[in-house]
Scaffold this motif. Structure first.
Motif, PDB file in Angstrom:
ATOM      1  N   PHE A 116       0.810  -1.215   0.000  1.00 25.37           N
ATOM      2  CA  PHE A 116       0.000   0.000   0.000  1.00 25.37           C
ATOM      3  C   PHE A 116       0.848   1.272   0.000  1.00 25.37           C
ATOM      4  O   PHE A 116       0.358   2.345  -0.359  1.00 25.37           O
ATOM      5  CB  PHE A 116      -0.997  -0.049   1.157  1.00 25.37           C
ATOM      6  CG  PHE A 116      -1.991  -1.154   0.978  1.00 25.37           C
ATOM      7  CD1 PHE A 116      -2.935  -1.099  -0.038  1.00 25.37           C
ATOM      8  CD2 PHE A 116      -1.946  -2.294   1.767  1.00 25.37           C
ATOM      9  CE1 PHE A 116      -3.832  -2.138  -0.249  1.00 25.37           C
ATOM     10  CE2 PHE A 116      -2.842  -3.339   1.570  1.00 25.37           C
ATOM     11  CZ  PHE A 116      -3.785  -3.256   0.551  1.00 25.37           C
ATOM     12  N   ASN A 117       2.127   1.162   0.391  1.00 26.60           N
ATOM     13  CA  ASN A 117       3.046   2.284   0.194  1.00 26.60           C
ATOM     14  C   ASN A 117       3.215   2.575  -1.299  1.00 26.60           C
ATOM     15  O   ASN A 117       3.171   3.733  -1.738  1.00 26.60           O
ATOM     16  CB  ASN A 117       4.423   1.964   0.791  1.00 26.60           C
ATOM     17  CG  ASN A 117       4.497   2.286   2.261  1.00 26.60           C
ATOM     18  OD1 ASN A 117       3.712   3.067   2.780  1.00 26.60           O
ATOM     19  ND2 ASN A 117       5.446   1.678   2.942  1.00 26.60           N
ATOM     20  N   VAL A 118       3.429   1.528  -2.080  1.00 27.32           N
ATOM     21  CA  VAL A 118       3.622   1.685  -3.521  1.00 27.32           C
ATOM     22  C   VAL A 118       2.366   2.279  -4.157  1.00 27.32           C
ATOM     23  O   VAL A 118       2.431   3.217  -4.962  1.00 27.32           O
ATOM     24  CB  VAL A 118       3.980   0.339  -4.184  1.00 27.32           C
ATOM     25  CG1 VAL A 118       4.018   0.482  -5.693  1.00 27.32           C
ATOM     26  CG2 VAL A 118       5.326  -0.167  -3.655  1.00 27.32           C
ATOM     27  N   VAL A 119       1.212   1.737  -3.767  1.00 27.71           N
ATOM     28  CA  VAL A 119      -0.052   2.240  -4.307  1.00 27.71           C
ATOM     29  C   VAL A 119      -0.223   3.726  -3.971  1.00 27.71           C
ATOM     30  O   VAL A 119      -0.618   4.536  -4.817  1.00 27.71           O
ATOM     31  CB  VAL A 119      -1.238   1.429  -3.752  1.00 27.71           C
ATOM     32  CG1 VAL A 119      -2.570   2.073  -4.151  1.00 27.71           C
ATOM     33  CG2 VAL A 119      -1.179  -0.008  -4.259  1.00 27.71           C
ATOM     34  N   ALA A 120       0.104   4.102  -2.731  1.00 27.65           N
ATOM     35  CA  ALA A 120      -0.070   5.495  -2.301  1.00 27.65           C
ATOM     36  C   ALA A 120       0.852   6.444  -3.064  1.00 27.65           C
ATOM     37  O   ALA A 120       0.432   7.536  -3.477  1.00 27.65           O
ATOM     38  CB  ALA A 120       0.192   5.604  -0.796  1.00 27.65           C
ATOM     39  N   VAL A 121       2.100   6.056  -3.245  1.00 30.49           N
ATOM     40  CA  VAL A 121       3.046   6.921  -3.958  1.00 30.49           C
ATOM     41  C   VAL A 121       2.580   7.170  -5.392  1.00 30.49           C
ATOM     42  O   VAL A 121       2.702   8.279  -5.928  1.00 30.49           O
ATOM     43  CB  VAL A 121       4.460   6.307  -3.947  1.00 30.49           C
ATOM     44  CG1 VAL A 121       5.393   7.076  -4.888  1.00 30.49           C
ATOM     45  CG2 VAL A 121       5.025   6.317  -2.535  1.00 30.49           C
ATOM     46  N   LEU A 122       2.003   6.153  -6.009  1.00 30.39           N
ATOM     47  CA  LEU A 122       1.524   6.286  -7.385  1.00 30.39           C
ATOM     48  C   LEU A 122       0.199   7.048  -7.466  1.00 30.39           C
ATOM     49  O   LEU A 122      -0.047   7.802  -8.418  1.00 30.39           O
ATOM     50  CB  LEU A 122       1.363   4.908  -8.023  1.00 30.39           C
ATOM     51  CG  LEU A 122       2.651   4.092  -8.188  1.00 30.39           C
ATOM     52  CD1 LEU A 122       2.320   2.710  -8.730  1.00 30.39           C
ATOM     53  CD2 LEU A 122       3.649   4.797  -9.096  1.00 30.39           C
ATOM     54  N   ALA A 123      -0.673   6.867  -6.473  1.00 31.58           N
ATOM     55  CA  ALA A 123      -2.029   7.408  -6.554  1.00 31.58           C
ATOM     56  C   ALA A 123      -2.181   8.805  -5.956  1.00 31.58           C
ATOM     57  O   ALA A 123      -2.953   9.623  -6.474  1.00 31.58           O
ATOM     58  CB  ALA A 123      -3.003   6.456  -5.855  1.00 31.58           C
ATOM     59  N   PHE A 124      -1.460   9.110  -4.865  1.00 31.83           N
ATOM     60  CA  PHE A 124      -1.691  10.373  -4.157  1.00 31.83           C
ATOM     61  C   PHE A 124      -1.407  11.625  -5.003  1.00 31.83           C
ATOM     62  O   PHE A 124      -2.240  12.545  -5.021  1.00 31.83           O
ATOM     63  CB  PHE A 124      -0.883  10.407  -2.858  1.00 31.83           C
ATOM     64  CG  PHE A 124      -1.604   9.829  -1.672  1.00 31.83           C
ATOM     65  CD1 PHE A 124      -2.213   8.580  -1.747  1.00 31.83           C
ATOM     66  CD2 PHE A 124      -1.672  10.519  -0.474  1.00 31.83           C
ATOM     67  CE1 PHE A 124      -2.886   8.037  -0.665  1.00 31.83           C
ATOM     68  CE2 PHE A 124      -2.340   9.991   0.619  1.00 31.83           C
ATOM     69  CZ  PHE A 124      -2.944   8.753   0.530  1.00 31.83           C
TER      70      PHE A 124
END
Length: 351
Positions: free
Chosen positions: A178-186
């Motif tokens: 979810f760190n990876v997802v957040a960096v890409l999505a935020f």
């Protein structure tokens, strides 16, 4: 020289110390080498970070290491030392990079969002954990990692709780996803919402897990956002202290129901006290600013070394047995924090 006693504690003699150090050396050297590799790669891949890479490196070595890494193997004592003592040292080192004065300077303006997201995270963790019938260790580790400080919070909780190693590994893997997802999505969502640099920094600092990922998302959005996000993240990281105290007291109550009244010495783990002392020292300004990056690097290296030790005790079969519920739990908490932070910012006038 034989063991002797001082103040009721038994201290080993010099010969025993030398033998103990020799038994630790192979495992500590292995953890150090893999932690160094993970730290170098972590600077190239900041979204992943050295702690996760250390865990993965340890797991890979465990897959090919055979009996040398098992409990009676030559590497086992040193790897156990890395899992326990280096983990506690890493938390103390974290305090040296977390000056209380700088964190408090974030001010009352961010407090409603900071405190509010922690409350939202705690309530969601309790409710969703029960709904998914998740075991207590997995729920706690994923919850503290998601709501407080990613791998650092999991490392601190591990030092207090002494959970199963496969549970730690799965919690870290969940946080990483979810760190990876957040960096890409935020960043694209922040631009779509027309957020200011400070507003995005507050959102990232309160809703993304690891500091490295907070920084990565902030840098993508803008330099000012990155700076503010890291300060907010440091303020959030201070919750490591009450978290450790709460977990420690809960662990003692569970282990010793109806026991005698606890003293402060028994309630407060030594490494938590040292963390506080280190944070106060950092706030006095006696540590030169030029040292801060090296202190942060050393702290990350220690966490990576400790997670190498944890990684060497994992098997993929253990992780598979954990199932998908911890991953679902982490995903629900991450979305809840992201939406909750945005709602609190809107309610308190952040744009």
């Amino acid at each position: 020289m034989s063991p002797f006693e001082i103040g009721g504690y038994s201290w080993p003699g010099s010969q025993e110390i030398v033998c103990s150090m020799r038994s630790y050396l192979p495992g500590v050297a292995l953890a150090a080498a893999l932690a160094t590799l993970a730290t170098v790669l972590g600077r190239v891949l900041p979204v992943v970070g050295a702690p996760v890479l250390g865990l993965v490196a340890g797991a890979i070595v465990a897959a090919v290491g055979g009996k040398a890494l098992q409990d009676d193997g030559r590497f086992a004592p040193g790897l156990a030392f890395a899992r326990q003592r280096l983990l506690q040292a890493a938390i103390v080192m974290l305090g040296l990079g977390l000056p209380v004065s700088a964190v408090l300077a974030v001010g009352n303006r961010t407090a409603p969002v900071l405190i509010g997201t922690l409350v939202i995270g705690a309530i969601a963790a309790f409710a969703v954990g029960r709904m998914l019938a998740l075991d207590a260790e997995s729920a706690t580790l994923v919850a503290v990692g998601t709501t407080i400080c990613g791998a650092s919070a999991i490392a601190a909780a591990t030092a207090v709780m002494k959970p199963r190693r496969d549970t730690v590994g799965y919690a870290l893997a969940t946080i990483f996803v979810f760190n990876v997802v957040a960096v890409l999505a935020f960043p694209p969502v922040g631009r779509l919402l027309g957020m200011s640099q400070d507003a995005f920094g507050l959102w990232a600092g309160t809703a993304i897990n690891d500091t490295s990922s907070v920084l990565a998302a902030g840098v993508i959005f803008g330099a000012a956002a990155a700076h503010f996000a890291v300060i907010v993240k440091l303020a959030r990281s201070l919750m490591i202290v009450p978290m450790c105290l709460g977990l420690h007291m809960q662990r003692r109550r569970t282990a010793e129901p109806g026991s005698e009244r606890l003293s402060v010495r028994k309630i407060v783990p030594v490494f938590v006290l040292l963390f506080l002392v280190a944070s106060v020292i950092a706030g006095t300004g006696v540590i030169p600013a030029s040292w801060h990056s090296d202190i942060s690097l050393a702290g990350g290296w220690l966490i990576a070394a400790a997670l190498v030790g944890i990684g060497t005790s994992l098997t993929w079969a253990q992780i598979r047995r954990a199932g998908t519920r911890p991953l679902l739990f982490g995903g629900i908490l991450s979305v809840t924090l992201a939406v909750g932070s945005l709602a609190l910012q809107s309610a308190t006038g952040w744009r």
